[in-house]
Scaffold this motif. Sequence first.
Motif, short mmCIF file in Angstrom:
data_model
loop_
_atom_site.label_atom_id
_atom_site.label_comp_id
_atom_site.label_asym_id
_atom_site.label_seq_id
_atom_site.Cartn_x
_atom_site.Cartn_y
_atom_site.Cartn_z
N SER A 14 0.83 -1.20 0.00
CA SER A 14 0.00 0.00 0.00
C SER A 14 0.87 1.26 0.00
O SER A 14 2.03 1.25 0.42
CB SER A 14 -0.90 0.01 1.23
N ARG A 15 0.28 2.35 -0.44
CA ARG A 15 0.98 3.64 -0.38
C ARG A 15 0.88 4.25 1.02
O ARG A 15 1.55 5.25 1.31
CB ARG A 15 0.38 4.62 -1.40
N TRP A 16 0.08 3.67 1.88
CA TRP A 16 -0.09 4.19 3.24
C TRP A 16 1.03 3.69 4.15
O TRP A 16 1.53 2.58 3.99
CB TRP A 16 -1.43 3.75 3.82
N ARG A 17 1.41 4.53 5.13
CA ARG A 17 2.39 4.14 6.14
C ARG A 17 1.72 4.14 7.51
O ARG A 17 0.92 5.04 7.82
CB ARG A 17 3.57 5.12 6.18
N LEU A 18 2.04 3.15 8.31
CA LEU A 18 1.49 3.04 9.65
C LEU A 18 2.36 3.84 10.61
O LEU A 18 3.51 3.47 10.88
CB LEU A 18 1.41 1.57 10.07
N VAL A 19 1.85 4.94 11.12
CA VAL A 19 2.54 5.79 12.09
C VAL A 19 1.60 5.91 13.29
O VAL A 19 0.59 6.61 13.21
CB VAL A 19 2.87 7.17 11.51
N THR A 20 1.94 5.26 14.39
CA THR A 20 0.93 5.07 15.41
C THR A 20 1.47 5.11 16.83
O THR A 20 2.64 4.81 17.08
CB THR A 20 0.21 3.72 15.17
N GLU A 21 0.59 5.48 17.73
CA GLU A 21 0.83 5.30 19.16
C GLU A 21 0.63 3.82 19.48
O GLU A 21 0.02 3.07 18.72
CB GLU A 21 -0.18 6.13 19.98
N PRO A 22 1.15 3.35 20.63
CA PRO A 22 0.89 1.95 21.02
C PRO A 22 -0.61 1.70 21.18
O PRO A 22 -1.38 2.61 21.48
CB PRO A 22 1.62 1.83 22.36
N ALA A 23 -1.01 0.47 20.98
CA ALA A 23 -2.41 0.11 21.14
C ALA A 23 -2.82 0.27 22.60
O ALA A 23 -2.04 -0.02 23.52
CB ALA A 23 -2.63 -1.34 20.71
N PRO A 24 -4.03 0.75 22.88
CA PRO A 24 -4.50 0.86 24.26
C PRO A 24 -4.54 -0.51 24.94
O PRO A 24 -4.77 -1.53 24.29
CB PRO A 24 -5.92 1.43 24.11
N ASN A 25 -4.30 -0.50 26.25
CA ASN A 25 -4.33 -1.77 27.00
C ASN A 25 -5.58 -1.87 27.86
O ASN A 25 -5.61 -2.60 28.85
CB ASN A 25 -3.08 -1.91 27.87
#
Length: 201
Positions: A14-25
Amino acid sequence: MIRRLIARAFWTFSRWRLVTEPAPNRPTVLIGAPHTSNWDFVIMLAIAWSLRVEVHWLGKDSLFTGWRGPIMRSLGGIPVDRSDPSRIVAEVVDRVRASEVFGLVITPDGTRGGHTHWKSGFHRIAVQTGIPVTMGYLDTATRTTGLGPTIEMTGDIAEDMDRIREFYADKRGIRPHLQITPRLREEDVAGDGREGGSEPN
């Protein structure tokens, strides 16, 4: 494992990039915005499967009839009877009490044109259940997507929405002409000094 492999393939090609905070716990209301295209659903699944977030999303009950029902439920769908929105909150509370860790995905701005405000259901659910809000996003300007910060709702609509507006201020949806500013009708009512009802999501 299969879902993570599918997600990995998605990010690879994909042309999208995953730029993310950690998943909530802990359980959270996960805003999906700006939501201007049905492709947002595919991206949301890729994010969730990569981060191992158990997501649920609300859909009108007609989507769950016939052969589509098992598929929709396997993807996390929860059928909603819009004539009784209180049942949504009750179901979320039951899941929280069962100690489930999940993200309840809500798209308060919708995909159709003609909207002028976000729907307030996500805020009501967060306040009534005591669970935080995680700001999921995509931004066509940078081709990035992922999870933003997770914040607690204070119950003060203006204060809560100011924080949400600040985060989404520079985010652009896939179809920008359908995008609207994050604002609830209840904010306008409060500004007029009148008390208004809630709009179901």
